[in-house]
Design a protein around this motif. Structure first.
Motif, mmCIF file in Angstrom:
data_model
loop_
_atom_site.group_PDB
_atom_site.id
_atom_site.type_symbol
_atom_site.label_atom_id
_atom_site.label_comp_id
_atom_site.label_asym_id
_atom_site.label_seq_id
_atom_site.Cartn_x
_atom_site.Cartn_y
_atom_site.Cartn_z
ATOM 1 N N THR A 335 8.129 16.487 -7.312
ATOM 2 C CA THR A 335 8.408 17.638 -6.321
ATOM 3 C C THR A 335 7.813 17.539 -4.912
ATOM 4 O OG1 THR A 335 6.470 18.721 -7.539
ATOM 5 C CG2 THR A 335 8.738 19.359 -8.177
ATOM 6 N N GLY A 336 7.851 15.834 -4.495
ATOM 7 C CA GLY A 336 7.410 16.010 -3.158
ATOM 8 C C GLY A 336 5.956 16.153 -2.873
ATOM 9 N N PHE A 337 5.604 16.116 -1.157
ATOM 10 C CA PHE A 337 4.280 15.993 -0.927
ATOM 11 C C PHE A 337 3.820 17.604 -0.070
ATOM 12 C CE2 PHE A 337 5.656 12.250 -2.112
ATOM 13 C CZ PHE A 337 4.471 11.554 -2.859
ATOM 14 N N GLU A 338 2.902 17.488 0.136
ATOM 15 C CA GLU A 338 2.199 18.769 0.961
ATOM 16 C C GLU A 338 2.353 18.239 2.532
ATOM 17 O OE1 GLU A 338 1.414 21.789 0.118
ATOM 18 O OE2 GLU A 338 0.682 21.313 -1.857
ATOM 19 N N THR A 339 3.627 18.693 3.042
ATOM 20 C CA THR A 339 3.809 18.070 4.388
ATOM 21 C C THR A 339 3.766 19.073 5.649
ATOM 22 O OG1 THR A 339 6.105 18.456 4.005
ATOM 23 C CG2 THR A 339 5.503 16.509 3.425
ATOM 24 N N ARG A 340 3.527 20.243 5.163
ATOM 25 C CA ARG A 340 3.417 21.413 6.145
ATOM 26 C C ARG A 340 2.297 21.105 7.208
ATOM 27 N NH1 ARG A 340 4.151 26.950 7.475
ATOM 28 N NH2 ARG A 340 6.221 26.972 6.133
ATOM 29 N N TRP A 360 -1.892 23.337 14.973
ATOM 30 C CA TRP A 360 -0.804 22.864 14.279
ATOM 31 C C TRP A 360 0.076 24.118 13.494
ATOM 32 C CZ3 TRP A 360 -1.134 16.962 12.425
ATOM 33 C CH2 TRP A 360 -1.255 16.278 13.548
ATOM 34 N N THR A 361 -0.694 25.269 13.609
ATOM 35 C CA THR A 361 -0.134 26.399 12.957
ATOM 36 C C THR A 361 0.704 27.337 13.746
ATOM 37 O OG1 THR A 361 -2.292 26.477 11.712
ATOM 38 C CG2 THR A 361 -0.882 28.357 11.571
ATOM 39 N N PRO A 362 1.950 27.484 13.403
ATOM 40 C CA PRO A 362 2.692 27.404 12.246
ATOM 41 C C PRO A 362 3.074 25.972 12.096
ATOM 42 C CG PRO A 362 3.922 28.487 13.615
ATOM 43 C CD PRO A 362 2.854 28.179 14.372
ATOM 44 N N ASN A 385 7.208 14.401 13.988
ATOM 45 C CA ASN A 385 8.371 13.925 14.493
ATOM 46 C C ASN A 385 8.185 12.487 14.579
ATOM 47 O OD1 ASN A 385 8.081 16.944 16.198
ATOM 48 N ND2 ASN A 385 10.070 16.426 15.097
ATOM 49 N N THR A 386 8.015 11.776 13.803
ATOM 50 C CA THR A 386 8.144 10.127 13.824
ATOM 51 C C THR A 386 8.714 9.767 12.496
ATOM 52 O OG1 THR A 386 5.898 9.789 12.925
ATOM 53 C CG2 THR A 386 6.291 9.971 15.417
ATOM 54 N N ASN A 387 9.248 10.468 11.705
ATOM 55 C CA ASN A 387 9.802 10.076 10.421
ATOM 56 C C ASN A 387 11.105 9.840 10.912
ATOM 57 O OD1 ASN A 387 9.869 9.676 7.615
ATOM 58 N ND2 ASN A 387 11.132 11.422 7.642
ATOM 59 N N SER A 447 17.423 23.132 3.051
ATOM 60 C CA SER A 447 15.788 23.127 3.270
ATOM 61 C C SER A 447 15.245 21.842 2.946
ATOM 62 C CB SER A 447 15.343 24.167 2.279
ATOM 63 O OG SER A 447 15.125 23.751 1.079
ATOM 64 N N SER A 448 14.398 21.267 3.597
ATOM 65 C CA SER A 448 13.824 19.812 3.345
ATOM 66 C C SER A 448 12.488 19.852 3.803
ATOM 67 C CB SER A 448 14.701 18.751 3.996
ATOM 68 O OG SER A 448 14.459 18.495 5.278
ATOM 69 N N TRP A 449 11.717 18.887 3.598
ATOM 70 C CA TRP A 449 10.571 18.556 4.162
ATOM 71 C C TRP A 449 10.620 18.073 5.470
ATOM 72 C CZ3 TRP A 449 8.274 13.926 5.710
ATOM 73 C CH2 TRP A 449 9.227 12.783 5.207
ATOM 74 N N TYR A 450 11.541 17.882 6.104
ATOM 75 C CA TYR A 450 11.725 17.557 7.485
ATOM 76 C C TYR A 450 11.565 18.901 8.409
ATOM 77 C CZ TYR A 450 14.245 13.465 5.801
ATOM 78 O OH TYR A 450 14.765 12.262 5.290
ATOM 79 N N LYS A 451 11.389 19.928 7.787
ATOM 80 C CA LYS A 451 11.234 20.984 8.999
ATOM 81 C C LYS A 451 10.439 22.259 8.122
ATOM 82 C CE LYS A 451 16.156 22.249 7.800
ATOM 83 N NZ LYS A 451 17.409 22.352 8.169
ATOM 84 N N HIS A 452 9.852 23.067 9.368
ATOM 85 C CA HIS A 452 9.092 24.145 8.680
ATOM 86 C C HIS A 452 9.274 25.266 9.834
ATOM 87 C CE1 HIS A 452 6.610 20.684 7.185
ATOM 88 N NE2 HIS A 452 6.717 21.267 6.095
ATOM 89 N N ASP A 453 9.446 26.329 9.277
ATOM 90 C CA ASP A 453 9.806 27.787 9.785
ATOM 91 C C ASP A 453 10.898 27.452 10.651
ATOM 92 O OD1 ASP A 453 7.701 28.729 8.513
ATOM 93 O OD2 ASP A 453 6.215 28.427 10.331
ATOM 94 N N GLY A 454 11.821 26.689 10.227
ATOM 95 C CA GLY A 454 12.992 26.417 10.958
ATOM 96 C C GLY A 454 12.839 25.401 11.963
ATOM 97 N N ARG A 455 11.795 24.958 12.305
ATOM 98 C CA ARG A 455 11.571 23.802 13.452
ATOM 99 C C ARG A 455 11.575 22.497 12.624
ATOM 100 N NH1 ARG A 455 9.325 23.883 18.927
ATOM 101 N NH2 ARG A 455 7.986 21.915 19.006
#
Ligand code: NAP
Length: 490
Positions: A335-340, A360-362, A385-387, A447-455
């Motif tokens: 189920t992936g990784f903690e990336t937030r 870095w919050t949010p 933003n380097t992935n 939804s993906s681990w590429y974004k958080h809170d829509g960003r």
């Protein structure tokens, strides 16, 4: 007390690459802190059956060291780890590495202009520069699925594989169908009495066509290393061209979508199952999965694709939201990784005690993904933003490593002890970056681990050449220059 010029956190590709390039620049005043007892980062931690790289072998290595002689076109995890360990042995890097040393926190000392790095050994290490190479994908996530402690059998995450658990002849659950799970599922399907794959949303899968290099190819690669380089260049150019598949509505996106559909149709005959496996979001929004043995595994008689959402884990198995209990002997979370937070466990405190966790919050952000305003001489590899979705991440890390070397050189040349990127520069960079995401698949409806809170917080907006150009020049004017004498009189 000894002050190192550079302290590096982590011995994955990022940390090792930084150390190797420092050495080749003649720098020896550095140390590398590693929480585990061995090198390798993600390639040390992910030992699940089938673990492999979805970037072709000849590209999946540093450009600045001798390249391994890979046995196949897509390398497997044991071979990658072996080559990393061999590189460390041969390059003489081992004495620079402090193993079993986890960083608890790091604090910028505004008077001495050094980082005070505390480790689990209750030691404080002082370093002028701190390079964090903790990676984006190192802390397994169980995706908030409840009741795990209730399960009476083995339950573990694919990134922490329990090799002592025999899966042969067992009833197995695999939660997740992402890039890790699709590599694991064919292996599980071969051995399990029955395998149930819990899928929340499907992925686009394009063919991988992996194969061992023939003896003739191996001989040529060995005798004429330039052929390996030429192969690398060709793969690089091919991967760079994939970038366009991440632009919504592009012909490349259509080409990749058609390729994925053709693979699905040729491997899955049942139309109901097919539609369960076909995504409803634009291609590239989640990672495009490069795999040709997932569908053949799913259609096996001993495999079930379960799309009903999970309610929780119970003593005998998994209950789905429709009330059914699915009984299992072994449950595997992929189920992936903690990336937030993008942070490791360590907290980093910059000027005025400012916490990186809070900054870095949010959503995490940095300048070029490398440095953060208010955190002088703090550099990251594989930061926000380097992935990438289309090419090797090692190439991005090389850009970051070269940029850090330029920063170190600039500080020396201008006789400044610390560089702190200007807040205005970082803000403008991120404004521009977010603008560049318009029209890309990452901004699509998934939804993906590429974004958080829509960003979009993890991926870079362009291709590798774009990032190379952006990081190629070190502009001193982007930075506030901090000198020792001024710091002492402040
Ligand atoms: P991931 O992409 O985050 O995938 C996690 C999977 O778990 C997804 O399928 C997700 O579904 C699913 N999931 C989460 N909660 C769930 C729930 N409650 N029920 C059912 N499914 C659930 O993690 P990953 O597969 O480990 O890959 C992470 C990254 O690692 C990749 O993007 C890639 O960058 C890297 N990776 C690379 C390679 C390589 O070959 N180079 C191999 C493996 C991994 P949703 O899609 O619905 O969220």
């Amino acid at each position: 007390m000894k002050i190192y010029n550079v302290a590096i956190l982590g011995t994955g590709f990022g940390g090792l690459g930084m150390a190797l390039r420092l050495r080749s620049e003649g720098e020896t005043d550095f140390l590398v802190l590693e929480k585990a007892g061995n090198v390798g980062g993600t390639w040390r931690d992910n030992t699940y059956p089938g673990a492999a790289c979805d970037v072709r072998s000849h590209l999946y290595w540093f450009s600045f060291t001798e390249r391994p002689e890979w046995s196949k076109s897509y390398c497997d995890q044991p071979e990658i780890l072996h080559n990393i360990e061999r590189l460390v042995e041969r390059s003489g890097l081992k004495p620079f590495i402090r193993f079993n040393t986890e960083v608890i926190d790091a604090q910028w000392d505004e008077t001495e202009l050094v980082w005070r790095i505390r480790t689990t050994g209750d030691e404080t290490i002082l370093a002028r520069n701190f390079v964090a190479a903790w990676g984006q994908l190192n802390r397994p996530s169980f995706a908030g699925v409840e009741g795990r402690a209730n399960f009476k059998g083995p339950l573990f995450h694919s990134a922490r594989w329990q090799h002592d658990v025999d899966i042969a002849g067992k009833r197995i659950a695999c939660i997740g169908n992402g890039p890790s799970a699709v590599q694991l599922i064919p292996e599980l399907a071969r051995k399990a009495e029955h395998l149930t794959v819990f899928q929340r949303s499907p992925n686009y899968l394009v063919p991988r066509l992996d194969r061992p290099y023939t003896d003739d190819e191996q001989r040529i690669f060995h005798a004429v290393p330039a052929t390996r380089d030429a192969n690398r260049q060709a793969i690089y150019a091919d991967h760079e061209s994939w970038y366009d598949a991440f632009i919504m509505g592009s012909s490349k996106a259509a080409e990749f979508t058609a390729m994925a559909r053709a693979q699905l149709e040729s491997q899955v005959a049942d139309p109901v199952l097919r539609e369960k496996l076909w995504p409803d979001y634009p291609i590239g929004c989640k990672r495009i999965v490069i795999c040709d043995d997932f569908y053949p595994a799913i259609v096996r008689p001993n495999v079930t694709l379960e799309t009903e959402p999970i309610a929780g884990v119970e003593s005998n198995g998994i209950r789905t939201k429709d009330g059914r209990l699915h009984e299992f002997d072994v449950i595997i979370f992929s189920t992936g990784f903690e990336t937030r937070s993008m942070l490791g466990v360590a907290d980093i405190k910059g000027r005025g005690g400012k916490s990186l966790r809070e900054a870095w919050t949010p959503v995490p952000e940095a300048y070029l993904g490398i440095t953060v305003a208010g955190f002088p001489n703090f550099h990251m590899l594989y930061g926000p933003n380097t992935n990438l979705g289309h090419n090797s991440i090692i190439l991005m890390m090389e850009c970051q490593i070269e940029y850090v070397l330029k920063a170190l050189r600039a500080a020396k040349e201008h006789d400044v002890q610390a560089l702190d990127v200007k807040d205005s520069v970082m803000t403008e960079y991120n404004r521009q970056l977010q603008k560049e995401f318009e029209g890309t698949a990452w901004s699509g409806s998934c939804s993906s681990w590429y974004k958080h809170d829509g960003r979009i917080s993890n991926n870079y907006s362009g291709n590798v050449e774009h990032y190379k150009a952006r990081t190629g020049e070190f502009k001193l004017s982007d930075y506030e220059l901090i000198r020792q004498a001024e710091a002492e009189s402040a």
